[in-house]
Design a protein around this motif. Structure first.
Motif, PDB file in Angstrom:
ATOM      1  N   LEU A 126      33.975  45.954  30.939  1.00  0.00           N
ATOM      2  CA  LEU A 126      35.429  45.968  31.036  1.00  0.00           C
ATOM      3  C   LEU A 126      35.839  45.014  32.147  1.00  0.00           C
ATOM      4  O   LEU A 126      35.408  45.156  33.294  1.00  0.00           O
ATOM      5  N   ILE A 127      36.649  44.021  31.809  1.00  0.00           N
ATOM      6  CA  ILE A 127      37.141  43.031  32.767  1.00  0.00           C
ATOM      7  C   ILE A 127      38.563  43.393  33.135  1.00  0.00           C
ATOM      8  O   ILE A 127      39.414  43.593  32.261  1.00  0.00           O
ATOM      9  N   VAL A 128      38.831  43.493  34.438  1.00  0.00           N
ATOM     10  CA  VAL A 128      40.153  43.914  34.916  1.00  0.00           C
ATOM     11  C   VAL A 128      40.693  42.887  35.900  1.00  0.00           C
ATOM     12  O   VAL A 128      40.008  42.501  36.855  1.00  0.00           O
ATOM     13  N   HIS A 129      41.915  42.449  35.676  1.00  0.00           N
ATOM     14  CA  HIS A 129      42.630  41.614  36.644  1.00  0.00           C
ATOM     15  C   HIS A 129      43.906  42.354  37.026  1.00  0.00           C
ATOM     16  O   HIS A 129      44.649  42.815  36.163  1.00  0.00           O
TER      17      HIS A 129
ATOM     18  N   THR B 118      43.983  55.456  37.001  1.00  0.00           N
ATOM     19  CA  THR B 118      45.162  55.001  36.270  1.00  0.00           C
ATOM     20  C   THR B 118      45.475  53.571  36.654  1.00  0.00           C
ATOM     21  O   THR B 118      45.561  53.239  37.838  1.00  0.00           O
ATOM     22  N   PHE B 119      45.635  52.719  35.642  1.00  0.00           N
ATOM     23  CA  PHE B 119      46.062  51.343  35.896  1.00  0.00           C
ATOM     24  C   PHE B 119      47.569  51.287  35.710  1.00  0.00           C
ATOM     25  O   PHE B 119      48.086  51.435  34.604  1.00  0.00           O
ATOM     26  N   ASN B 120      48.265  51.074  36.824  1.00  0.00           N
ATOM     27  CA  ASN B 120      49.723  51.026  36.844  1.00  0.00           C
ATOM     28  C   ASN B 120      50.141  49.597  37.152  1.00  0.00           C
ATOM     29  O   ASN B 120      49.655  48.999  38.114  1.00  0.00           O
ATOM     30  N   ASP B 121      51.028  49.038  36.343  1.00  0.00           N
ATOM     31  CA  ASP B 121      51.406  47.636  36.533  1.00  0.00           C
ATOM     32  C   ASP B 121      52.854  47.439  36.106  1.00  0.00           C
ATOM     33  O   ASP B 121      53.161  47.295  34.924  1.00  0.00           O
ATOM     34  N   ALA B 122      53.751  47.436  37.089  1.00  0.00           N
ATOM     35  CA  ALA B 122      55.182  47.355  36.793  1.00  0.00           C
ATOM     36  C   ALA B 122      55.566  46.020  36.163  1.00  0.00           C
ATOM     37  O   ALA B 122      56.418  45.969  35.276  1.00  0.00           O
ATOM     38  N   ARG B 123      54.960  44.938  36.624  1.00  0.00           N
ATOM     39  CA  ARG B 123      55.359  43.619  36.122  1.00  0.00           C
ATOM     40  C   ARG B 123      54.563  43.157  34.913  1.00  0.00           C
ATOM     41  O   ARG B 123      54.898  42.168  34.270  1.00  0.00           O
ATOM     42  N   ARG B 124      53.479  43.868  34.629  1.00  0.00           N
ATOM     43  CA  ARG B 124      52.638  43.599  33.457  1.00  0.00           C
ATOM     44  C   ARG B 124      52.049  42.191  33.453  1.00  0.00           C
ATOM     45  O   ARG B 124      51.904  41.568  32.405  1.00  0.00           O
ATOM     46  N   PHE B 125      51.675  41.695  34.641  1.00  0.00           N
ATOM     47  CA  PHE B 125      50.948  40.427  34.714  1.00  0.00           C
ATOM     48  C   PHE B 125      49.441  40.666  34.811  1.00  0.00           C
ATOM     49  O   PHE B 125      48.667  39.718  34.901  1.00  0.00           O
ATOM     50  N   GLY B 126      49.014  41.917  34.833  1.00  0.00           N
ATOM     51  CA  GLY B 126      47.600  42.237  34.861  1.00  0.00           C
ATOM     52  C   GLY B 126      46.971  42.000  33.495  1.00  0.00           C
ATOM     53  O   GLY B 126      47.640  41.634  32.522  1.00  0.00           O
ATOM     54  N   ALA B 127      45.665  42.218  33.421  1.00  0.00           N
ATOM     55  CA  ALA B 127      44.959  41.986  32.158  1.00  0.00           C
ATOM     56  C   ALA B 127      43.701  42.836  32.106  1.00  0.00           C
ATOM     57  O   ALA B 127      43.101  43.145  33.145  1.00  0.00           O
ATOM     58  N   MET B 128      43.307  43.215  30.904  1.00  0.00           N
ATOM     59  CA  MET B 128      42.044  43.888  30.659  1.00  0.00           C
ATOM     60  C   MET B 128      41.433  43.325  29.387  1.00  0.00           C
ATOM     61  O   MET B 128      42.151  43.001  28.433  1.00  0.00           O
ATOM     62  N   ASP B 129      40.114  43.230  29.391  1.00  0.00           N
ATOM     63  CA  ASP B 129      39.423  42.778  28.188  1.00  0.00           C
ATOM     64  C   ASP B 129      38.039  43.415  28.173  1.00  0.00           C
ATOM     65  O   ASP B 129      37.538  43.883  29.208  1.00  0.00           O
ATOM     66  N   LEU B 130      37.426  43.425  27.012  1.00  0.00           N
ATOM     67  CA  LEU B 130      36.060  43.910  26.839  1.00  0.00           C
ATOM     68  C   LEU B 130      35.231  42.794  26.227  1.00  0.00           C
ATOM     69  O   LEU B 130      35.677  42.105  25.311  1.00  0.00           O
ATOM     70  N   CYS B 131      34.027  42.610  26.762  1.00  0.00           N
ATOM     71  CA  CYS B 131      33.116  41.637  26.148  1.00  0.00           C
ATOM     72  C   CYS B 131      31.689  42.099  26.382  1.00  0.00           C
ATOM     73  O   CYS B 131      31.431  42.988  27.204  1.00  0.00           O
TER      74      CYS B 131
ATOM     75  N   ARG C 180      40.752  48.364  19.540  1.00  0.00           N
ATOM     76  CA  ARG C 180      40.155  49.686  19.711  1.00  0.00           C
ATOM     77  C   ARG C 180      39.633  49.898  21.137  1.00  0.00           C
ATOM     78  O   ARG C 180      38.570  50.476  21.340  1.00  0.00           O
ATOM     79  N   MET C 181      40.372  49.442  22.130  1.00  0.00           N
ATOM     80  CA  MET C 181      39.888  49.522  23.501  1.00  0.00           C
ATOM     81  C   MET C 181      39.651  50.971  23.932  1.00  0.00           C
ATOM     82  O   MET C 181      38.629  51.298  24.534  1.00  0.00           O
ATOM     83  N   ALA C 182      40.596  51.866  23.646  1.00  0.00           N
ATOM     84  CA  ALA C 182      40.441  53.260  24.042  1.00  0.00           C
ATOM     85  C   ALA C 182      39.206  53.874  23.387  1.00  0.00           C
ATOM     86  O   ALA C 182      38.428  54.594  24.028  1.00  0.00           O
ATOM     87  N   GLU C 183      39.005  53.578  22.123  1.00  0.00           N
ATOM     88  CA  GLU C 183      37.847  54.109  21.395  1.00  0.00           C
ATOM     89  C   GLU C 183      36.541  53.570  21.979  1.00  0.00           C
ATOM     90  O   GLU C 183      35.549  54.315  22.117  1.00  0.00           O
ATOM     91  N   ARG C 184      36.508  52.296  22.320  1.00  0.00           N
ATOM     92  CA  ARG C 184      35.286  51.669  22.849  1.00  0.00           C
ATOM     93  C   ARG C 184      34.964  52.145  24.257  1.00  0.00           C
ATOM     94  O   ARG C 184      33.798  52.151  24.670  1.00  0.00           O
TER      95      ARG C 184
ATOM     96  N   TRP D 232      48.178  39.757  28.258  1.00  0.00           N
ATOM     97  CA  TRP D 232      47.710  39.419  26.918  1.00  0.00           C
ATOM     98  C   TRP D 232      47.452  40.716  26.174  1.00  0.00           C
ATOM     99  O   TRP D 232      47.347  41.793  26.790  1.00  0.00           O
ATOM    100  N   PRO D 233      47.305  40.668  24.847  1.00  0.00           N
ATOM    101  CA  PRO D 233      46.992  41.888  24.091  1.00  0.00           C
ATOM    102  C   PRO D 233      45.675  42.512  24.555  1.00  0.00           C
ATOM    103  O   PRO D 233      44.734  41.803  24.922  1.00  0.00           O
ATOM    104  N   PHE D 234      45.615  43.834  24.535  1.00  0.00           N
ATOM    105  CA  PHE D 234      44.358  44.516  24.809  1.00  0.00           C
ATOM    106  C   PHE D 234      43.387  44.253  23.660  1.00  0.00           C
ATOM    107  O   PHE D 234      43.813  43.977  22.528  1.00  0.00           O
ATOM    108  N   PRO D 235      42.066  44.353  23.900  1.00  0.00           N
ATOM    109  CA  PRO D 235      41.101  44.162  22.812  1.00  0.00           C
ATOM    110  C   PRO D 235      41.236  45.263  21.767  1.00  0.00           C
ATOM    111  O   PRO D 235      41.739  46.363  22.043  1.00  0.00           O
TER     112      PRO D 235
END
Length: 288
Positions: free
Chosen positions: A70-73, A119-132, A40-44, A35-38
């Protein structure tokens, strides 16, 4: 998809690097993963201190001093790779090497004030990150509705007996239901049911209370052994330091189709049956 032991192994590998460290610089190299990153994630993330690193089900949660988490899957192929480190941090000795050159699938990079890089490396891009907001994590759409942690006190005999009562679904499907118990996946459900002598085809509601109750310590034992061994490391999974785990060498059922059952005095062989698109490995001779 990594299960609870793999995610817990990664959390433990990251804790000495991130807990108490400040993120001196965060880089986000693409707009999305699953899914899209939240916004301004880098700034936050830049400038935030990681107060605590914890796990909820299959998610890694980094509580920040900014009041956000920071939520990481990890998804199917996500890896958290650690490099570098500061002086005097003996627990990071295994990570003390130069930062590797960026790779194509290095999507998020966190540099800490101690000189470590995650470093978060994800070749298939099924991972996810979010901020809440940290105080709203349990209400986040990815976390809300998840059942008790299998290694915690809330997952007990009474809870599982009540959850199974009247259920007409196969017991394997019931244990994969994240609303009943958090973090279990196909591998460790197969292993737990084999140790318990319960067929994955049996309806959950038709298993006696004593046998259901006996599943609780068995599930805990299987998960604890897998965490101690470093996770199963099937296919793309790696620990935070890049090393393979080795619990797969201890599988008694999973992936052993056609091999002899390892239950003492059992003369059966391991069978494979597809249930809801997933392979179940079990011994029809001793699993009833």
């Amino acid at each position: 998809m990594p299960e609870l032991p793999e995610v817990e192994t990664v959390r433990r590998g990251l804790a000495p690097v991130l807990e108490g460290a400040r993120i001196a610089r965060a880089r986000v190299n693409r707009p999305d993963l699953r899914w899209p990153f939240p916004d301004r994630m880098a700034e936050r993330l830049t400038g935030a201190r990681v107060d605590r690193l914890r796990r909820r089900s299959k998610y890694i949660l980094a509580d920040l001093d900014t009041g956000e988490t920071l939520i990481v899957h990890l998804g199917m192929s996500g890896r958290m790779i650690v490099s570098g480190g500061g002086e005097g941090r003996d627990m990071l000795a295994q990570f003390h090497h130069l930062h590797p050159a960026p790779e194509k699938h290095d999507h998020v990079i966190l540099d800490t004030d101690a000189g470590a890089r995650v470093t978060f490396n994800d070749a298939r891009r099924f991972g996810a990150m979010d901020l809440c907001a940290t105080d709203a994590v349990e209400r986040h759409k990815l976390i809300a509705g998840i059942g008790p942690e299998p290694l915690g006190n809330a997952f007990n005999e009474a809870h599982l007996i009540a959850a199974f009562r009247g259920k007409r679904t196969p017991v394997k499907a019931a244990l994969l239901d994240q609303g009943i118990v958090a973090g279990l996946g196909n591998i460790y459900v197969c292993e737990a049911l084999h140790r318990a002598g319960i067929s994955p085809l049996r309806h959950a509601g038709r298993i006696g209370a004593a046998r259901v109750a006996a599943l609780v310590p068995i599930i805990r034992a299987v998960l604890a052994e897998a965490i101690e061994a470093g996770g199963s490391s099937l296919r793309d999974y790696r620990q935070a330091d890049g090393e393979l785990g080795y619990f797969q060498h201890s599988f008694r059922a999973y992936g052993r189709e056609g091999e002899p059952c390892q239950t003492p005095d059992c003369q059966g062989t391991i069978h494979r049956k597809v249930q809801s698109g997933r392979s179940s490995f079990y011994c029809p001779a001793c699993q009833r």
